[in-house]
Design a protein around this motif. Structure first.
Motif, mmCIF file in Angstrom:
data_model
loop_
_atom_site.group_PDB
_atom_site.id
_atom_site.type_symbol
_atom_site.label_atom_id
_atom_site.label_comp_id
_atom_site.label_asym_id
_atom_site.label_seq_id
_atom_site.Cartn_x
_atom_site.Cartn_y
_atom_site.Cartn_z
ATOM 1 N N VAL A 189 0.833 -1.209 0.000
ATOM 2 C CA VAL A 189 0.000 0.000 0.000
ATOM 3 C C VAL A 189 0.873 1.267 0.000
ATOM 4 C CG1 VAL A 189 -1.604 1.327 1.455
ATOM 5 C CG2 VAL A 189 -2.075 -1.078 0.923
ATOM 6 N N PRO A 190 1.871 1.378 0.892
ATOM 7 C CA PRO A 190 2.712 2.587 0.837
ATOM 8 C C PRO A 190 3.421 2.749 -0.513
ATOM 9 C CG PRO A 190 3.088 1.406 2.896
ATOM 10 C CD PRO A 190 2.212 0.533 2.056
ATOM 11 N N VAL A 210 1.099 4.499 -2.894
ATOM 12 C CA VAL A 210 0.996 5.943 -2.612
ATOM 13 C C VAL A 210 2.265 6.654 -3.094
ATOM 14 C CG1 VAL A 210 0.662 7.691 -0.813
ATOM 15 C CG2 VAL A 210 -0.542 5.496 -0.652
ATOM 16 N N ALA A 245 -6.051 -5.153 0.954
ATOM 17 C CA ALA A 245 -6.848 -3.930 1.094
ATOM 18 C C ALA A 245 -8.254 -4.240 0.610
ATOM 19 C CB ALA A 245 -6.237 -2.803 0.254
ATOM 20 N N THR A 286 -9.319 2.061 8.538
ATOM 21 C CA THR A 286 -7.890 2.406 8.419
ATOM 22 C C THR A 286 -7.242 2.499 9.796
ATOM 23 O OG1 THR A 286 -8.452 4.734 8.148
ATOM 24 C CG2 THR A 286 -8.079 3.501 6.158
ATOM 25 N N PRO A 297 -6.348 -1.333 5.034
ATOM 26 C CA PRO A 297 -6.252 -0.279 4.012
ATOM 27 C C PRO A 297 -7.490 -0.238 3.118
ATOM 28 C CG PRO A 297 -4.245 -1.609 4.083
ATOM 29 C CD PRO A 297 -5.289 -2.332 4.882
ATOM 30 N N GLN A 331 -9.878 10.932 1.484
ATOM 31 C CA GLN A 331 -8.441 11.067 1.783
ATOM 32 C C GLN A 331 -8.242 11.381 3.265
ATOM 33 O OE1 GLN A 331 -5.198 13.038 -0.627
ATOM 34 N NE2 GLN A 331 -5.720 14.756 0.705
ATOM 35 N N GLY A 346 -8.510 8.516 5.526
ATOM 36 C CA GLY A 346 -7.404 7.550 5.527
ATOM 37 C C GLY A 346 -7.325 6.644 4.319
ATOM 38 N N PHE A 368 -6.240 5.047 0.904
ATOM 39 C CA PHE A 368 -4.904 5.144 0.278
ATOM 40 C C PHE A 368 -4.981 5.413 -1.214
ATOM 41 C CE2 PHE A 368 -4.168 1.288 -2.235
ATOM 42 C CZ PHE A 368 -5.179 0.443 -1.775
ATOM 43 N N SER A 369 -6.177 5.327 -1.776
ATOM 44 C CA SER A 369 -6.370 5.634 -3.204
ATOM 45 C C SER A 369 -7.873 5.724 -3.439
ATOM 46 C CB SER A 369 -5.763 4.538 -4.093
ATOM 47 O OG SER A 369 -6.396 3.309 -3.825
ATOM 48 N N ILE A 390 -3.121 11.310 -2.318
ATOM 49 C CA ILE A 390 -3.248 9.871 -2.606
ATOM 50 C C ILE A 390 -3.612 9.700 -4.089
ATOM 51 C CG2 ILE A 390 -3.851 9.174 -0.255
ATOM 52 C CD1 ILE A 390 -6.813 9.086 -1.188
#
Ligand code: KIV
Length: 271
Positions: free
Chosen positions: A12-13, A16, A118, A135, A140, A179, A182, A184-185, A205
């Motif tokens: 996930v990170p 982003v 996610a 989140t 996620p 966003q 929380g 992530f997209s 994001i």
């Protein structure tokens, strides 16, 4: 010296971070292990087990009928073949809208029982508190606004969303709320390209567009649409990369003919 063949998983990170680095994100759907293994090897960033499965696999006329049990089954099958892409599971209709505890329980099942990394939820400000709770708990969330197919009856069909200023303003607020909660997209479905550009620029994001023009941070299509396998309807945003439905039909017809005419199996196909 042994070569380290360990595959680097997409996290996930990392997704982003791709936005921060200006790298576009490629997303496609899968519902079964075979399709997922080919997709995973293609270099795709995210595999989405979409609730479009209800239509593509289940033969329903919309996504409303697909159940938690079905989505868990599809996600587990996909999980078995995915080693590299991020695996996101779509939460089906009524699995997250009824209450936050219900949403937590069902989202948790995708991670715990099916190996998703996610979940995706449709909706904007109305579901932001749910997104926040998920989140906070380490689940996620990918958001989804614009044409959200689970609301097909409220919209009265699959028309463009955000064409009028009032609705465009709503969607901008929804994106910011997701966003802030929380996510992530966010998937932006069937909205004007200019609006998607504005929303994408306003967020840190990534946005993932489907029928939302070229300015999103990533793009998603239903694999069966872009392969030419599902042709009950064909929105203009679907680019056909193959005509597999036609090829399959030709192969099936040839097989039927060969069997009927005694041309299959041949001697070298027999024991
Ligand atoms: O269900 C699905 O496949 C989706 C994508 C098209 C975004 O929601």
């Amino acid at each position: 010296m042994s070569v380290n063949k360990k595959i680097k998983r997409t996290t996930v990170p990392a997704i982003v971070e791709m936005k921060r680095q200006g790298r576009r994100i490629a997303v496609l759907t899968a519902y079964d292990a075979l399709m997922a293994s080919i997709l995973d090897a293609s270099g795709i960033d995210i595999i989405l087990v979409g609730d479009s499965a209800g239509m593509v696999m289940g033969g329903h006329e919309n996504t409303l009928a697909v159940t938690m049990d079905e989505m868990l089954l599809y996600t587990r099958s996909v999980r078995r073949s995915v080693n590299r892409a991020l695996l996101v599971a779509d939460m089906p209709f009524l699995s997250y809208q009824t209450s936050i505890p219900e949403a937590v329980k069902n989202a948790g099942r995708f991670l715990q029982e099916a190996g998703a990394e996610a979940v995706k939820l449709e909706g904007g400000r109305a579901i932001a508190p749910t997104v926040r709770r998920l989140t906070e708990l380490g689940i996620p969330v990918m958001g989804h606004i614009g044409l959200t197919p689970q609301s097909v009856h409220s919209f009265g069909g699959y028309g463009l969303q955000g064409g009028e200023k009032a609705r465009a303003d709503e969607l901008k607020k929804d994106a910011l709320a997701l966003q802030e909660a929380g996510a992530f997209s966010i998937v932006l479905e069937k909205i004007p390209a200019a609006l998607a550009k504005e929303i994408s620029a306003s967020l840190s994001i990534p946005t993932i567009g489907i029928g939302a023009g070229p300015h999103c941070d990533g793009q998603v299509l239903v694999s069966h649409d872009m392969l030419g396998l599902y042709d009950k309807f064909k929105p203009k945003f679907v680019r056909r990369y193959a005509e597999m439905g036609k090829e399959m039909m030709e192969a099936f017809i040839r097989y039927v003919e060969d069997v009927k005419e005694g041309n299959f199996p041949a001697e070298d196909e027999s024991y």
